[in-house]
Design a protein around this motif. Structure first.
Motif, mmCIF file in Angstrom:
data_model
loop_
_atom_site.group_PDB
_atom_site.id
_atom_site.type_symbol
_atom_site.label_atom_id
_atom_site.label_comp_id
_atom_site.label_asym_id
_atom_site.label_seq_id
_atom_site.Cartn_x
_atom_site.Cartn_y
_atom_site.Cartn_z
ATOM 1 N N ASP A 100 -18.303 33.366 34.131
ATOM 2 C CA ASP A 100 -19.763 33.431 34.066
ATOM 3 C C ASP A 100 -20.369 32.446 35.071
ATOM 4 O OD1 ASP A 100 -22.457 33.256 33.471
ATOM 5 O OD2 ASP A 100 -22.132 33.486 31.317
ATOM 6 N N PRO A 101 -21.169 32.953 36.018
ATOM 7 C CA PRO A 101 -21.696 32.072 37.069
ATOM 8 C C PRO A 101 -22.675 31.015 36.559
ATOM 9 C CG PRO A 101 -22.681 34.250 37.212
ATOM 10 C CD PRO A 101 -21.567 34.351 36.218
ATOM 11 N N THR A 102 -23.193 31.172 35.339
ATOM 12 C CA THR A 102 -24.177 30.201 34.862
ATOM 13 C C THR A 102 -23.554 29.136 33.968
ATOM 14 O OG1 THR A 102 -24.705 31.536 32.933
ATOM 15 C CG2 THR A 102 -26.011 31.912 34.904
ATOM 16 N N MET A 103 -22.231 29.168 33.809
ATOM 17 C CA MET A 103 -21.607 28.245 32.869
ATOM 18 C C MET A 103 -20.551 27.409 33.574
ATOM 19 S SD MET A 103 -19.933 29.351 29.269
ATOM 20 C CE MET A 103 -21.146 30.350 28.474
ATOM 21 N N ARG A 104 -20.532 26.094 33.299
ATOM 22 C CA ARG A 104 -19.478 25.257 33.872
ATOM 23 C C ARG A 104 -18.126 25.739 33.338
ATOM 24 N NH1 ARG A 104 -22.235 20.811 35.981
ATOM 25 N NH2 ARG A 104 -24.326 20.668 35.108
ATOM 26 N N TYR A 147 -19.361 24.689 38.580
ATOM 27 C CA TYR A 147 -19.686 26.091 38.323
ATOM 28 C C TYR A 147 -18.673 26.943 39.095
ATOM 29 C CZ TYR A 147 -24.072 24.809 36.162
ATOM 30 O OH TYR A 147 -25.002 24.307 35.316
#
Lengths: 276, 269
Positions: A100-104, A147
């Motif tokens: 997921d690109p929005t989650m570390r 990320y």
């Protein structure tokens, strides 16, 4: 006890019931590595998704799938999702899009862990770090706080492997995990996968169309063509004495280095012609 | 260039917020009390002059900023709180539910917002509340559509499949994967929707369908200025300029926000 038993599995898609796979049967014993090879569209990924119960809603599944002698076909969505990531997990082909690109990434791995255990947030971080180290990542602190877009393809695929293995699953399904990587990174990732699978004693269904990769990882192999299994056996047996013309073609076309220079290269249809 | 957009947007929006907050604490003159200093030109002590009732225009503008913010926040809030979950649900469930939600959204979209406002004003009396409700309801489809489009894209992605393979439930996927990924889209839509809400409220007040007298909203001030257009054209300038700058500010902010909210575009630390 057999870990995974698949009997007469068939999948059809859509209103017109187009056949994707038909009468697929195989079994995986605990800590066994089974290779699944075949060309694009032969039903490898559909088989994998059917095992995970992740096929789209327009798929009609028939046949029987048993995990640890329990049929998963009767499970409701909730029970199935508790099985996923815990008893069986999956590594996907494309590491660039599987996170997921929005989650570390550290949180993504922790998420997989927390879904199936009563870990506290603090101790989960420790387990995540340890797992990231085991898949051969350096500077795990920095990586966990990155990320996905800040990591390379090889790093991401290692993170995906960490995610798949953090709950010590019995079965890991690897759907062409190295196809999207270049050859040197592929070798390292395979080595890591080999090590971690061995250490965990996890069984593996390894999907690939690269015979060399399959022979590195697996001991048994099945060959799929057009939604059906055409050949099965040990890696050594199938690759040295292929029986089905398709397998013969696959093996021969994979050994182009043995062809005398200047001659026409073999194609798979050549081997069917010999049968006629 | 992008950075400049965002900064100009921030400054303009900041000014509106500052004026709105200031009006709660202090205005130069009483914004409601009628005096005999009618139609003074800009000067001292009435910086922007006085209107036809002898009320200080600067004071009324400050109060107007407050109303414009309230209208924006509430109508965009209503639209987003209803529209985004609807759109996400439609996108994630698919099938007849998706079809139904989107067709209803089409119907609401096709229904003129002005007509809706007139309907509500006729039924409940013209007030800030009915104006906000009309604007909010009319913009629900915009939020539902953008949330659905984003959700469809996210749900089809590999990382959602990977999350499912790790055992994440539908709710987990909606909350932790779908929403964060569509949040930038929703944020931009909210900012643009804010600008549209300000414009719509001004139009409604101008037509007498919004906030009633004597509450000074920018639209109502524009309407009052129309009466003295031939003698005091500058009176229309102040509310008109305020509306234009506020709308511009929120639009620029929306554009600039897209870049900031998207972690893919964030710089590596």
């Amino acid at each position: 006890m057999t870990l995974l038993e698949v009997e007469g599995l068939s999948v059809r898609f859509g209103r017109r019931r187009r056949r994707a796979i038909e009468d697929v049967s195989f079994a995986i014993e605990p800590s066994q590595r089974l290779g699944l090879i075949g060309e694009s569209g032969s039903g490898k990924t559909v088989t994998a998704l059917a095992l995970m119960g992740l096929l789209p809603q327009n798929a009609a599944v028939g046949g029987e799938i048993r995990v640890n002698a329990v049929s998963v076909r009767d499970l409701d969505e909730h029970s199935y999702s508790r099985l996923r990531g815990d008893a069986m997990s999956m590594v996907f082909q494309e590491p660039m899009t599987a996170l997921d690109p929005t989650m570390r990434v550290g949180r993504q791995v922790a998420e997989a862990l927390l879904l199936h255990s009563r870990h506290q947030a603090g101790s989960s971080r420790k387990s995540v770090m340890a797992m990231l180290e085991r898949v051969g990542l350096d500077e795990v602190g920095r990586i966990a706080d990155s990320y996905p877009h800040q990591l390379s393809g090889g790093q991401r695929q290692r993170v995906c492997i960490a995610m798949a293995l953090i709950n010590s699953p019995d079965l890991v399904i690897c759907d062409e995990p190295t196809t999207a990587l270049d050859v040197t990174v592929q070798a390292k990732v395979l080595q890591v996968l080999n090590e971690v699978l061995g250490a965990e004693g996890a069984a593996c269904l390894f999907i690939s169309h690269d015979l060399a990769v399959v022979s590195q990882v697996c001991d048994q192999v099945i060959v799929m063509l057009d939604g059906r299994i055409v050949e099965a056996g040990t890696v050594a047996g199938v690759f040295s004495h292929p029986e089905h013309p398709y397998t013969k073609g696959l093996v021969a076309t994979a050994r182009l280095d043995q062809m005398p220079p200047g001659e026409r290269l073999p194609t798979v249809p050549d081997f069917y012609r010999g049968q006629l | 260039m992008r950075k400049a957009q965002l900064n100009i947007g921030l400054v303009l929006v900041g000014l509106v917020i500052l004026a709105g907050v200031l009006s709660l604490l202090w205005t130069p003159y009483d914004p409601i009390r009628v005096t005999s200093n009618r139609l003074l030109p800009p000067g001292w002590p009435h910086l922007l002059g006085t209107d036809g009732m002898g009320i200080d225009i600067a004071s009324r503008l400050l109060i107007g900023a407050r109303y414009c913010l309230i209208v924006g926040v509430i109508s965009v809030g209503v639209a987003a709180v209803v529209g985004v979950p609807l759109g996400m649900l439609a996108g994630m469930r698919g099938g007849w539910l998706d079809e139904l939600t989107m067709r209803v959204a089409d119907i609401v979209y096709a229904f003129p917002a002005l007509l809706l406002a007139m309907l509500l004003a006729a039924a409940f009396g013209a007030s800030t509340g009915t104006a906000m409700a009309a604007i909010g309801i009319a913009t629900i489809p915009a939020f539902a559509r953008i949330a659905r489009a984003g959700t469809l894209q996210v749900v089809a992605s590999d990382f959602v499949l990977a999350a499912k393979a790790a055992g994440t439930s539908r709710w987990g996927i909606a909350a932790r994967h779908v929403f964060p990924n569509i949040a930038p889209l929703v944020g931009v839509q909210a900012s643009v929707g804010f600008a549209m809400a300000i414009l719509a409220e001004a139009a409604l007040s101008y037509l007498g369908l919004g906030t009633p007298r004597p509450t000074p909203t920018w639209g109502a001030m524009l309407r009052d200025a129309q009466d003295v257009w031939y003698t005091q054209p500058v009176q229309a300038l102040w509310p008109g300029l305020s509306i234009a700058l506020a709308v511009l500010g929120f639009n620029l902010l929306g554009d600039g926000m897209r870049d900031v909210l998207d972690p893919r575009l964030r710089e590596v630390k």
